[in-house]
Scaffold this active site. Sequence first.
Site, mmCIF file in Angstrom:
data_model
loop_
_atom_site.group_PDB
_atom_site.id
_atom_site.type_symbol
_atom_site.label_atom_id
_atom_site.label_comp_id
_atom_site.label_asym_id
_atom_site.label_seq_id
_atom_site.Cartn_x
_atom_site.Cartn_y
_atom_site.Cartn_z
ATOM 1 N N ARG A 170 0.844 -1.195 0.000
ATOM 2 C CA ARG A 170 0.000 0.000 0.000
ATOM 3 C C ARG A 170 0.881 1.247 0.000
ATOM 4 O O ARG A 170 1.484 1.594 1.021
ATOM 5 C CB ARG A 170 -0.935 0.021 1.213
ATOM 6 N N ASP A 454 -4.020 3.768 14.143
ATOM 7 C CA ASP A 454 -3.195 4.291 13.061
ATOM 8 C C ASP A 454 -3.712 5.666 12.696
ATOM 9 O O ASP A 454 -4.552 6.239 13.403
ATOM 10 C CB ASP A 454 -3.158 3.331 11.871
#
Length: 545
Positions: A170, A454
């Site tokens: 990613r 996150d």
Amino acid sequence: MNSPITLNNITITATAVRYQEQILTSDALEFLATLHSAFEHRRNDLMQRRQLNRARIANGRDPQFLEETRSIREDSTWQVAPIAPGLEDRRVEITGPIERKAAINALNSGANVWLADMEDACSPTWQNVIKNQVNLIRVLDNELDFTAPDGREYKLNTSDLQQLPTIVVRPRALHQPEKHLQVAGTLISAALVDFALHFFHNAQRLVAAGRGPYYYLPKLENHMEARLWNDIFNMAQDLLGIERGTIRATVHIETITAAFEMEEILYELREHSSGLNAGRWDYIFSIIKNFRSRGPRFIFPDRDSVTMTAPFMRAYTEQLVRACHRRGATAIGGMSTFVPSRKDASINAGGLAKVREDKFREVRDGFDGSWVAHPDLVSTAREVYDVVLGENPHQISRTREDVEVSASALLAIAGLDGQITEQGIRDNIEIGIRYIESWLRGNGAVVLRNLMEDSATAEISRSQLWQWIHQSAITDQGEIITRGWVQELAEETLEGIERFEGDRFEDAMEIFESCALREDFPTFMTRNAYLRYLDLPAPVLEMAG
């Protein structure tokens, strides 16, 4: 600090870190510069289009299905490319940073896919940007290892790439710049940096090993951005002499506008598409961000109260499964952020029960796989998916034609169960400050209260506070939420945090206040923090993980 160096039209302004020369080779930079020259203008135009779309929503215009793409949605004949090698069975995907210990644990976890994350779980220090690329090469070289301070050694269980989880990288999102690389004074897109360097160094070897260069694309907001990525993929493959369609990309549907263009996104990437993912946390953040000034209808309760069973979240996930399966693509469910405790079994009982419930809901709705954030959850998620999938690698044949495709359902946000509590305010403050502080020290994934936080979850925390303040929301005790009150609670929180040498709490507090307590609303908290605070001048560093 090193003087800037220019190679193949790219100026490197960062203080040099170890192994940098292995990644930023002359040929790799030429490849990156070619892609930048070809696509930067389009990328910039698309970022301006995002701002216009957000302004329209803020002024009262709800997102809607596009009339100009109706023919794509109504044409039942087109399909995405056949499933690529290594992506046939994706029932359990483990996500996390590309730090050595975390990467080894993920690759040894027994998951089907490892999402090697350069985005939400990564603090993009220059050292981390280079380290991510180095560690992904080391996996292919079977040279990834780690020795902990207590002497424990970590290494991969096998050198056979086909016996490891399939690697899906990613890159950072399209809006994020890479401030250490520029062409003629223009910063290069961080998304392009991450993709181009990984593709250049690994694509041929991945194909030779029976896999391929596979990617997750984060934070897309419309099908035109998917078209941009498709064109980037085509040029990248052409430049390296790799057959078109070798790249495969799974797109996160994690913005409210993308939810109205799911089939169009699949269509634009169809030669390179491997499905869609329900990026639940960023999706919630996107809704708060876009509708933050639109009145009580869009005010969310405490973060923990916004679950996947909320009507608007059910509509989002069911429409995602339907879009994918109609087009022969895999549908990947959301993240379980619970981190099991190896010291307190009582914590695990309730946490694992919620994980099982969440995964059963997903697989019964038709999802083909799901995410976990910790190796100890792989077996739990696999057991659930095995019950429904059995020996079948996926359930794409369940096209979910019973699902109603509805704009009103996607926006059915009013009347959510739950309330705003003082504890919810305090939790958002603490998560925001603690996460930012850790992020500033180079850690993009942080365990707080047995949950993996996150940048997406931190964005929810700060955007909720901003919305509650500006909408004069009222708590369950009848208190109006004001900027002054939240400021007092933030200062109280900071005073109660145990400090340590080298901490970044003062900077974290300043960033938190600028993103949650001021009149303006920065679109992305980490973008502002990255440009101003990350990578302060430092000596040459060793690779630390």
